[in-house]
Design a protein around this motif. Structure first.
Motif, PDB file in Angstrom:
ATOM      1  N   ARG A  13       0.812  -1.226   0.000  1.00 42.15           N
ATOM      2  CA  ARG A  13       0.000   0.000   0.000  1.00 42.15           C
ATOM      3  C   ARG A  13       0.843   1.272   0.000  1.00 42.15           C
ATOM      4  N   ASN A  14       1.970   1.278   0.691  1.00 42.37           N
ATOM      5  CA  ASN A  14       2.805   2.483   0.743  1.00 42.37           C
ATOM      6  C   ASN A  14       3.366   2.839  -0.627  1.00 42.37           C
ATOM      7  N   ARG A  15       3.758   1.842  -1.389  1.00 44.06           N
ATOM      8  CA  ARG A  15       4.286   2.111  -2.725  1.00 44.06           C
ATOM      9  C   ARG A  15       3.175   2.554  -3.671  1.00 44.06           C
ATOM     10  N   ILE A  16       1.982   2.007  -3.490  1.00 43.64           N
ATOM     11  CA  ILE A  16       0.825   2.452  -4.275  1.00 43.64           C
ATOM     12  C   ILE A  16       0.559   3.932  -3.969  1.00 43.64           C
ATOM     13  N   ALA A  60      -6.589   5.623  -7.099  1.00 40.32           N
ATOM     14  CA  ALA A  60      -7.416   6.153  -6.005  1.00 40.32           C
ATOM     15  C   ALA A  60      -8.440   5.110  -5.566  1.00 40.32           C
ATOM     16  N   LEU A  61      -9.050   4.438  -6.531  1.00 38.46           N
ATOM     17  CA  LEU A  61      -9.978   3.353  -6.203  1.00 38.46           C
ATOM     18  C   LEU A  61      -9.274   2.275  -5.397  1.00 38.46           C
ATOM     19  N   LEU A  62      -8.073   1.948  -5.801  1.00 35.37           N
ATOM     20  CA  LEU A  62      -7.300   0.928  -5.090  1.00 35.37           C
ATOM     21  C   LEU A  62      -6.971   1.379  -3.669  1.00 35.37           C
ATOM     22  N   ILE A  63      -6.552   2.613  -3.530  1.00 36.74           N
ATOM     23  CA  ILE A  63      -6.169   3.125  -2.208  1.00 36.74           C
ATOM     24  C   ILE A  63      -7.376   3.198  -1.268  1.00 36.74           C
ATOM     25  N   PHE A  64      -8.461   3.796  -1.751  1.00 36.31           N
ATOM     26  CA  PHE A  64      -9.614   3.994  -0.867  1.00 36.31           C
ATOM     27  C   PHE A  64     -10.447   2.735  -0.678  1.00 36.31           C
ATOM     28  N   TRP A  66      -9.013  -0.304  -0.477  1.00 36.87           N
ATOM     29  CA  TRP A  66      -7.999  -1.313  -0.146  1.00 36.87           C
ATOM     30  C   TRP A  66      -8.562  -2.463   0.681  1.00 36.87           C
ATOM     31  N   GLU A  67      -9.272  -2.144   1.736  1.00 41.36           N
ATOM     32  CA  GLU A  67      -9.766  -3.175   2.652  1.00 41.36           C
ATOM     33  C   GLU A  67     -10.863  -4.037   2.024  1.00 41.36           C
ATOM     34  N   LYS A  68     -11.607  -3.480   1.075  1.00 41.51           N
ATOM     35  CA  LYS A  68     -12.734  -4.204   0.483  1.00 41.51           C
ATOM     36  C   LYS A  68     -12.354  -5.008  -0.751  1.00 41.51           C
ATOM     37  N   VAL A  73      -7.787  -8.576  -7.206  1.00 34.65           N
ATOM     38  CA  VAL A  73      -8.236  -7.300  -7.782  1.00 34.65           C
ATOM     39  C   VAL A  73      -7.149  -6.244  -7.577  1.00 34.65           C
ATOM     40  N   ARG A  74      -6.540  -6.225  -6.412  1.00 33.30           N
ATOM     41  CA  ARG A  74      -5.451  -5.274  -6.153  1.00 33.30           C
ATOM     42  C   ARG A  74      -4.310  -5.470  -7.144  1.00 33.30           C
ATOM     43  N   VAL A  75      -3.932  -6.727  -7.344  1.00 32.00           N
ATOM     44  CA  VAL A  75      -2.841  -7.021  -8.278  1.00 32.00           C
ATOM     45  C   VAL A  75      -3.261  -6.637  -9.695  1.00 32.00           C
ATOM     46  N   GLY A  76      -4.481  -6.958 -10.082  1.00 26.60           N
ATOM     47  CA  GLY A  76      -4.952  -6.638 -11.427  1.00 26.60           C
ATOM     48  C   GLY A  76      -4.945  -5.146 -11.701  1.00 26.60           C
ATOM     49  N   ILE A  77      -5.442  -4.369 -10.754  1.00 26.29           N
ATOM     50  CA  ILE A  77      -5.444  -2.909 -10.934  1.00 26.29           C
ATOM     51  C   ILE A  77      -4.010  -2.395 -11.004  1.00 26.29           C
TER      52      ILE A  77
END
Length: 172
Positions: A13-16, A60-64, A66-68, A73-77
């Motif tokens: 998350r920090n690098r994102i 931004a979608l990934l950051i906000f 993140w928990e959901k 999906v995180r890797v894909g984005i």
């Protein structure tokens, strides 16, 4: 002796956050050079903005979210946005090469080729500034804005790739 848990790889998350922040400052800087500094973008400059316009909202979608969002999906984005900025890196390198005379620019951008216009069309062009892609409008330390975009885009790609593959942990 117990078997160790399998390795998992996932976005950091920090690098994102760092990639998003760097990209946000870059596009805001480009817009400031245009709207405050009076530098008009050429067609290649405008094309180089698309990774920011598409990639930053995705980050931004990934950051906000993140928990959901699940890991896949995180890797894909992250991979998709890294691909966009890899394309942006290529565009920045190509545009820099056009500015340096290494590459030929597109005909619509460097004033090569025939243009057919009517007199009616010319009447509407009074306030239009056309900037050729091989004209450097701003340079710092010998690097044009296209060169800086290539550097920023490549850094974002590196941050996203490091995010995906850099955080290796063992699940207990």
């Amino acid at each position: 002796m117990a078997n160790p848990a399998p390795l998992t790889v996932g976005p950091n998350r920090n690098r994102i956050n760092a990639a998003f922040t760097l990209g946000l400052f870059a596009i805001l800087g480009a817009l400031a050079f245009e709207h405050i500094g009076g530098l008009y973008p050429c067609p290649l400059c405008l094309e180089q903005r698309w990774p920011y316009y598409v990639g930053l909202p995705a980050l931004a979608l990934l950051i906000f979210g993140w928990e959901k969002l699940n890991q896949h999906v995180r890797v894909g984005i992250s991979v998709g946005v890294a691909g966009l900025f890899a394309w942006g890196t290529w565009l920045g390198v190509y545009h820099s090469g056009v500015e340096w005379g290494i590459f030929e620019g597109p005909q619509s951008c460097v004033g090569i080729g025939d243009v057919a216009v009517s007199m009616d069309m010319l009447g509407d062009l009074g306030g239009v500034r056309i900037i050729p892609c091989d004209a450097v409008q701003f340079e710092l330390f010998g690097i044009s804005l296209a060169g800086f975009n290539a550097i920023v885009s490549a850094t974002i790609v590196v941050l996203l790739v490091m995010s995906i593959w850099g955080q290796v942990s063992r699940k207990a």
